[in-house]
Design an enzyme around this catalytic site. Sequence first.
Site, PDB file in Angstrom:
ATOM      1  N   GLU A  65       0.816  -1.216   0.000  1.00  9.45           N
ATOM      2  CA  GLU A  65       0.000   0.000   0.000  1.00  9.45           C
ATOM      3  C   GLU A  65       0.847   1.263   0.000  1.00  9.45           C
ATOM      4  OE1 GLU A  65      -3.688   0.411   2.499  1.00  9.45           O
ATOM      5  OE2 GLU A  65      -2.498   1.976   3.446  1.00  9.45           O
TER       6      GLU A  65
ATOM      7  N   ARG B  18      -7.162  31.770 -19.618  1.00 10.33           N
ATOM      8  CA  ARG B  18      -7.576  32.874 -18.757  1.00 10.33           C
ATOM      9  C   ARG B  18      -6.764  34.124 -19.088  1.00 10.33           C
ATOM     10  NH1 ARG B  18     -11.481  35.117 -15.478  1.00 10.33           N
ATOM     11  NH2 ARG B  18     -10.587  36.046 -13.595  1.00 10.33           N
TER      12      ARG B  18
ATOM     13  N   GLN C 298       5.220  36.043 -15.529  1.00 10.05           N
ATOM     14  CA  GLN C 298       6.322  35.237 -15.007  1.00 10.05           C
ATOM     15  C   GLN C 298       5.960  34.531 -13.704  1.00 10.05           C
ATOM     16  OE1 GLN C 298      10.135  37.017 -13.458  1.00 10.05           O
ATOM     17  NE2 GLN C 298      10.912  36.210 -15.411  1.00 10.05           N
TER      18      GLN C 298
END
Length: 390
Positions: free
Chosen positions: A246, A272, A283
């Site tokens: 797991e 956008r 940036q």
Amino acid sequence: MNFDLPPETEAMCAAVTAFARRDLGGPKSYDPESFDHDDFRRRWRLAGRQGLVGATAPSPYGGSGLDALTATALMEALGKGCTDTGFAFSVAAHLFASVMPIVEFGTGEQHRQWLSGLTSGELIAAHAITEPNAGSDILHLAARAECGGDHWILNGVKAFTTNAPVADVFIIQAATEPGGGYFGLTAFLVPAGTPGLQVGAPHDKVGLRGSPTADVHLTDCRIPLDGVLGGVGAGASVFAGSMKWERTCLFGVYLGAMRRVVDSTIEFAGERTQFGSPIGEFQSVAHRIVDMVATLETARLLLMFAAWELSRGADAAVSSGLAKVAVSEAAVKIGLDAVQLRGALGVTAGDAETLLRDALPARIVSGTNEIQKNNIARALRVGRRARPRR
């Protein structure tokens, strides 16, 4: 060093991602009081037909016999395609925390009784070990099992058990020798519906809401002698075996979920516009996305290395612990970054805020990150004095 997966593995993963996108999307909302068992079972059977719920089990029992590295890649593909990360988490928990312990510790009769159903998607399993006052401290469980001649009697409470509300069989850890340390625990296979076993109401969780979780109450629950998994006193070994799988393979689900959100964030930054330009041209936005990609790729390398070590039969205690910490922390960071870059849209329902909520449990499940660091330090012998040379 070759970081490429074999072509057949790449093709399998692409097919799983496409399947998950098409067939495994969950409901729009998750109210634990109105949990849709039928829909969960429907998707579970579909995942079973795709080979996901038994991927690492041997082929004689309906599994694909995949090694840990291939299985991790498969879970990554599932996480990428399945927008219901909770459902993908349930699949992985079933496979690695329950099916594999039965494979590795079960008797021939237990294999015949359970594995074909568990690997086909007809049955669901849950591993119950955590208690209200014992999470990471598994050697001090309050649940007790006493031998009553031709049966065992179990009493106690298990907390936060993944898949408990839908499970057909439970692996339940209890103390058979209180204070007996590592060999004082025993694992039991307990079918759902056994008198004395009662599953509580599903928990309303902040994340992984598509993964049903509940407490399990044991009151004079009678188990036949052949219900022991791995032998009396082998419970801690059974648990350690489940964590071996797991702690590594399950976190592939988070790699896929992060990849999906990073891709959607890059797309969002190109669409956008603010101040007349796509925000991706700013940036600060571009650098944050680069940092997200670097965080993901670093975590992925650590996890794939741990899976590779596990596939080779190596002791992956350090590599799996490092990978678990890295992936879980990366998921939280990428979720926060994805929310921030979306502005107000980030705190409305969508893949960014969903990743963040689903990522929070990742730092706790399979052993908290703090416990992972303790285990790693112990394996590295940090703080231990070197023995003097003779």
